[in-house]
Design a protein around this motif. Structure first.
Motif, PDB file in Angstrom:
ATOM      1  N   ARG A 157       0.752  -0.988   0.205  1.00 17.10           N
ATOM      2  CA  ARG A 157       0.083  -0.157   0.001  1.00 17.10           C
ATOM      3  C   ARG A 157       0.780   1.439   0.050  1.00 17.10           C
ATOM      4  O   ARG A 157       2.071   1.239   0.422  1.00 17.10           O
ATOM      5  CB  ARG A 157      -0.973   0.116   1.292  1.00 17.10           C
ATOM      6  N   ASP A 190     -12.797  -4.002   6.204  1.00 21.41           N
ATOM      7  CA  ASP A 190     -12.647  -3.334   7.390  1.00 21.41           C
ATOM      8  C   ASP A 190     -12.192  -1.890   7.202  1.00 21.41           C
ATOM      9  O   ASP A 190     -12.015  -1.348   5.962  1.00 21.41           O
ATOM     10  CB  ASP A 190     -11.239  -4.009   8.087  1.00 21.41           C
ATOM     11  N   LYS A 191     -11.895  -1.101   8.188  1.00 19.70           N
ATOM     12  CA  LYS A 191     -11.641   0.445   8.063  1.00 19.70           C
ATOM     13  C   LYS A 191     -10.337   0.833   7.091  1.00 19.70           C
ATOM     14  O   LYS A 191     -10.427   1.718   6.597  1.00 19.70           O
ATOM     15  CB  LYS A 191     -11.914   1.036   9.409  1.00 19.70           C
ATOM     16  N   SER A 192      -9.801  -0.045   7.061  1.00 19.19           N
ATOM     17  CA  SER A 192      -8.473   0.100   6.183  1.00 19.19           C
ATOM     18  C   SER A 192      -8.495   0.337   4.719  1.00 19.19           C
ATOM     19  O   SER A 192      -8.232   1.237   3.948  1.00 19.19           O
ATOM     20  CB  SER A 192      -7.383  -1.046   6.506  1.00 19.19           C
ATOM     21  N   PHE A 227      -9.404   4.246   4.337  1.00 22.55           N
ATOM     22  CA  PHE A 227      -7.980   4.789   4.189  1.00 22.55           C
ATOM     23  C   PHE A 227      -7.378   4.525   2.963  1.00 22.55           C
ATOM     24  O   PHE A 227      -6.780   5.575   2.470  1.00 22.55           O
ATOM     25  CB  PHE A 227      -7.254   4.466   5.373  1.00 22.55           C
ATOM     26  N   SER A 228      -7.317   3.435   2.495  1.00 21.44           N
ATOM     27  CA  SER A 228      -6.526   3.123   1.177  1.00 21.44           C
ATOM     28  C   SER A 228      -6.958   3.646   0.145  1.00 21.44           C
ATOM     29  O   SER A 228      -6.444   4.303  -0.718  1.00 21.44           O
ATOM     30  CB  SER A 228      -6.313   1.684   0.937  1.00 21.44           C
ATOM     31  N   GLN A 234      -6.545   7.536   0.370  1.00 18.19           N
ATOM     32  CA  GLN A 234      -5.143   7.572  -0.221  1.00 18.19           C
ATOM     33  C   GLN A 234      -4.905   7.889  -1.661  1.00 18.19           C
ATOM     34  O   GLN A 234      -4.069   8.331  -2.480  1.00 18.19           O
ATOM     35  CB  GLN A 234      -4.049   6.720   0.466  1.00 18.19           C
TER      36      GLN A 234
END
Length: 374
Positions: free
Chosen positions: A4, A213-215, A218-219, A222
């Motif tokens: 990532r 999930d919450k990642s 975020f990804s 980004q």
């Protein structure tokens, strides 16, 4: 998906110089690397290359190959004397020299009396998976093109290979064609970058449907910021190429303009991909938030069903838990004070009645299809 983007590094260095500095002042950015000079002198018949330590080597090569076209490739901007001496020798406007050292320029193409100046943005992932946005500058004059890059990484190996092979127009079409070749290579790096982003978006979408999930949010955010940075580089790049196509400078020949139209089309394609991927990232974020909301609704639905089942049971238990006495302290029967308390098997009757109420509610919920949607 394990690979990532760690963070976006969009020219973390601050603008060089101070507020109110004189225009045309060349200020080297903090942390600038010492320049490495490569010289490529070429014509239809031969290619002469050499590495230069300073401008003396450059001028020596120019005199030695006076019937050649020259590409002077400078990697690193950490020598203000080198930039100023080049400007003095070639009679370059000080504002152009300032733009070379000021690494926050947007892509553009400026024409002067006997030369032209071009800038672009080189956007790429480094070895640490950080997005870096560097500046590329070029001065075109007579039979000469001088390119400036911020770092020492090699990104124009394909252009060098074409020079060595000598096929096509790269050796015969002059410095304007070399400017096109370098610009087209930069645009090609956008496609490589967008291909990586497309793969990461596919991986994020797969994760949304398997193990969200919450990642994910975020990804996706980004990647969206990365796309915005590429968009900020590609949109003015399109305008720059359009200016080159419309240019009346003899440095940009009709033959070069034909190739520039192809580069213009490539830039439009990159911009379309950027907009499409931006929509995908927004859709992924919206989808994830919708899934979180639906999951919360399902949880609330389960809790609501459980609460609805226990409400009448709690009501019954509350009535018979009030403990009103059936007899007074003298043994007289008090009228209408819970005669069920003295029933034989009254406790069993109450439990059976509460159980039947619960079963009836579950049956009604099942008939309405509530359990099928959990």
């Amino acid at each position: 998906m394990e690979s990532r983007i760690k963070r976006v590094r969009y020219n973390a260095r601050r603008h060089s110089g101070n507020v109110g500095d004189s225009p045309g002042l060349v200020v080297i950015p903090d942390g600038a690397l010492k320049p490495i000079i490569s010289i490529f002198s070429y014509n239809k018949d031969e290619l002469v290359t050499c590495e230069g330590k300073d401008l003396k080597d450059v001028f020596k090569q120019l005199k030695k190959c006076d019937n050649h076209t020259h590409w002077i490739k400078i990697n690193g901007l950490g020598d203000v004397q080198l930039i100023e001496e080049l400007g003095t020798h070639l009679n370059i406007n000080s504002l152009v020299l300032e733009d070379i050292a000021n690494i926050h320029q947007r892509p553009k193409f400026d024409e002067y009396d006997d030369y032209a100046f071009s800038t672009s943005r080189i956007v790429h992932f480094n070895s640490e998976e950080e997005l870096v946005n560097n500046q590329f500058s070029a001065i075109i004059k007579d039979n000469l093109i001088i390119s400036f890059e911020e770092d020492h990484e090699e990104r124009f190996e394909a252009v060098k290979t074409r020079l060595k092979v000598g096929k096509g127009a790269i050796r015969t079409a002059g410095p304007g064609y070399m400017c096109y070749a370098l610009t087209d290579t930069i645009i090609d790096t956008y496609f490589m970058l967008l291909a990586q982003i497309g793969d990461r978006l596919d991986a994020i979408e797969d994760k949304v449907y398997t193990s969200a999930d919450k990642s994910i949010m975020f990804s996706a955010q980004q990647l969206k910021r990365t796309l915005i940075i590429i968009r900020r580089a590609s949109w003015p790049e399109r305008d720059k190429i359009n200016d080159m196509i419309r240019s009346e400078s003899p440095l940009i020949t009709p033959e070069v303009k034909l190739f520039l139209r192809d580069a213009y089309d490539h830039c439009i394609q990159a911009m379309d991909l950027i907009e499409n991927y931006k929509e995908v990232t927004s859709s992924i974020i919206d989808l994830y938030l919708s899934m979180v909301s639906n999951r919360m609704n399902e949880i609330m639905k389960v809790l609501t069903i459980i609460s609805v089942i226990f409400i009448p049971l709690t009501f019954i238990a509350g009535i018979y838990g009030m403990n009103f006495a059936r007899q007074d302290d003298k043994g007289h029967v008090i009228k209408d004070n819970m005669p069920e308390l003295y029933w034989n098997h009254g406790y069993v009757y109450a439990l059976v009645f509460m159980f039947l109420i619960a079963v009836a509610q579950v049956f009604v919920f099942w008939k309405k299809g509530w359990f099928n949607k959990l």
